[in-house]
Design an enzyme around this catalytic site. Structure first.
Site, PDB file in Angstrom:
ATOM      1  N   SER A  70     -55.008 -12.219   9.729  1.00 55.14           N
ATOM      2  CA  SER A  70     -54.719 -11.030   8.926  1.00 55.14           C
ATOM      3  C   SER A  70     -55.900 -10.633   8.045  1.00 55.14           C
ATOM      4  O   SER A  70     -55.736 -10.208   6.901  1.00 55.14           O
ATOM      5  CB  SER A  70     -53.473 -11.260   8.052  1.00 55.14           C
ATOM      6  OG  SER A  70     -52.982 -10.056   7.524  1.00 55.14           O
ATOM      7  N   LYS A 126     -51.578  -3.491   9.768  1.00 57.77           N
ATOM      8  CA  LYS A 126     -52.585  -3.833  10.773  1.00 57.77           C
ATOM      9  C   LYS A 126     -52.067  -3.677  12.200  1.00 57.77           C
ATOM     10  O   LYS A 126     -52.853  -3.751  13.150  1.00 57.77           O
ATOM     11  CB  LYS A 126     -53.097  -5.252  10.540  1.00 57.77           C
ATOM     12  CG  LYS A 126     -53.825  -5.422   9.201  1.00 57.77           C
ATOM     13  CD  LYS A 126     -54.355  -6.828   9.024  1.00 57.77           C
ATOM     14  CE  LYS A 126     -55.100  -6.975   7.702  1.00 57.77           C
ATOM     15  NZ  LYS A 126     -54.215  -7.325   6.579  1.00 57.77           N
ATOM     16  N   SER A 183     -49.459  -6.157   5.084  1.00 56.73           N
ATOM     17  CA  SER A 183     -50.367  -6.335   6.230  1.00 56.73           C
ATOM     18  C   SER A 183     -49.771  -5.942   7.578  1.00 56.73           C
ATOM     19  O   SER A 183     -50.485  -5.949   8.589  1.00 56.73           O
ATOM     20  CB  SER A 183     -50.856  -7.784   6.294  1.00 56.73           C
ATOM     21  OG  SER A 183     -51.864  -8.012   5.338  1.00 56.73           O
TER      22      SER A 183
END
Length: 389
Positions: free
Chosen positions: A124, A67, A64
């Site tokens: 997230s 991102k 993640s």
């Protein structure tokens, strides 16, 4: 070839910059900073100087932390006025179908850009990431093209994106160093830390579906000054974190890939941040968007245009070193002529000491400048002619 516009001695007291201070690491102490991670890097945000690295160019699954690039493109779109925080974003069936970490968006559900950004930065949310990708670019695929284009613009050599979420996919990878540079770029937009630095918040308030957001980056609560940026975890990537902390004038970015547990990940990032703040200090010279010079423009509606910095510019030094002064040079591109767009890069600001380059950063047009009309151009030409008559 670039030409030198000006050389200015900045009469400021700064600590002496020694290149070897950054190239040489402090032996045993630094070797133990991230010994459990697959790769790691520590940089100072303003200068981008690498203070510590371990396999920092190794291509690994970023999970993640992907991102960070997703948020960067959102912040760029906001900065350019292409989208607004108050804009409503409608969730597609595809976005709502995302697995992994999510804010449980339903098909057809609408949230503002601000709310979606909360969902990405704090929780997230994979669903929020895809919803924003579709909102900005029309489709997830087109947004991923923008992600890879931006990575190329930033000079990232070990990054390739396949999605805006970080979910495992063949050919989706990055490196600790590349991730640090993405975070460096994201943090140019100072308002992002209002999201990445928030430990808890809520979505869907005043409804029966009120949703509690808790930041996946626990260091925000337990390490003074930490205000970002993004955690990551998948079975392949293990526990990852790109963290940013500010102390005084200095902002450090620490990245860890592949720690075995969340506790180990946080411990290694903590060691790196402690090392940065105990050994180095930052001396700010310019803020982002600060005017530093003006340059003559050919065929412009006005004769001159002001140049501003594109990011904060500082000098990084080891603590306790001697003071000295620094020279500023602005190297302009040749044949600058209208029309010019606001933010268009027109040159480079270079800081030097004893002939050694300390920092380089683009300078850009402060505003738009249209091409001079016929009457304006004629008057200017006649005026110049009479001066030499």
């Amino acid at each position: 070839m670039k030409r030198l516009l000006s050389t200015l001695l900045i009469g400021i007291m700064l600590l002496t910059f020694a290149p070897s201070a950054f190239a040489k690491q402090d032996g045993k102490r630094t070797s133990e900073l991230a010994h459990e991670a697959k790769s790691a890097v520590l940089i100072e945000r303003d200068t981008g100087k690498v203070l510590y690295n371990k396999n920092s160019n190794e291509r690994l699954a970023p999970a993640s932390m992907t991102k960070i690039m997703t948020m960067l493109l959102i912040m760029e779109a906001l900065d350019k006025g292409k989208i607004k925080m108050s804009d409503k974003v409608r969730t597609s069936e595809h976005a709502a179908s995302m697995g992994g970490s999510q804010i449980f968006l339903e098909p057809g559900e609408e949230m503002t850009v601000k709310e979606m950004l909360k969902g990405i930065a704090i929780a997230s949310g994979n669903d929020a990431s895809v919803a924003m990708a579709e909102f900005i670019s029309g489709s997830e695929e087109e947004f991923v093209k923008k992600m890879n284009k931006k990575a190329k613009e930033l000079g990232l050599k070990n990054t390739s994106f396949k999605n805006p979420t970080g979910l495992t996919e063949e050919g989706h990878y990055s490196s600790a160093y590349d991730m640090a540079i993405m975070a460096k770029e994201l943090l140019k937009y100072e308002s992002i830390t209002k999201f990445t630095g928030t430990y808890e918040d809520y979505l869907r308030e005043n409804t029966d579906k009120k949703f509690w957001l808790v930041n996946t980056n626990r260091l925000i609560k337990f390490y003074p000054g930490v205000d970002g940026v993004k955690t990551g975890y998948t079975g392949e990537a293990k526990y990852c974190l790109t963290a940013s902390a500010k102390k005084g004038n200095m902002r450090a970015i620490a990245v860890v890939f592949g720690a075995s547990t969340p506790k180990e990940r946080n411990a290694q990032v903590t060691k790196m941040l402690d090392f940065a703040f105990s050994q180095y200090e930052t001396h700010p010279l310019y803020k982002r968007n600060q005017t530093v010079a003006k340059v003559k423009v050919k065929k412009g509606k006005q004769k001159f245009i002001e140049l501003t910095t594109s990011e904060p510019i500082s000098i990084l030094t080891k603590k306790g070193e001697d003071m000295n002064d620094v020279k500023k040079e602005i190297k302009m591109k040749d044949n600058i002529s209208a029309p010019i767009q606001k933010g268009q890069e027109l040159g480079t600001l270079v800081l030097k000491k004893d002939g050694e380059v300390l920092a380089e950063s683009p300078v850009a047009a402060k505003e738009d400048m249209k091409k001079a009309g016929f009457i304006t151009f004629l008057k200017r030409t006649m005026g110049d002619w009479t001066k030499f008559k």
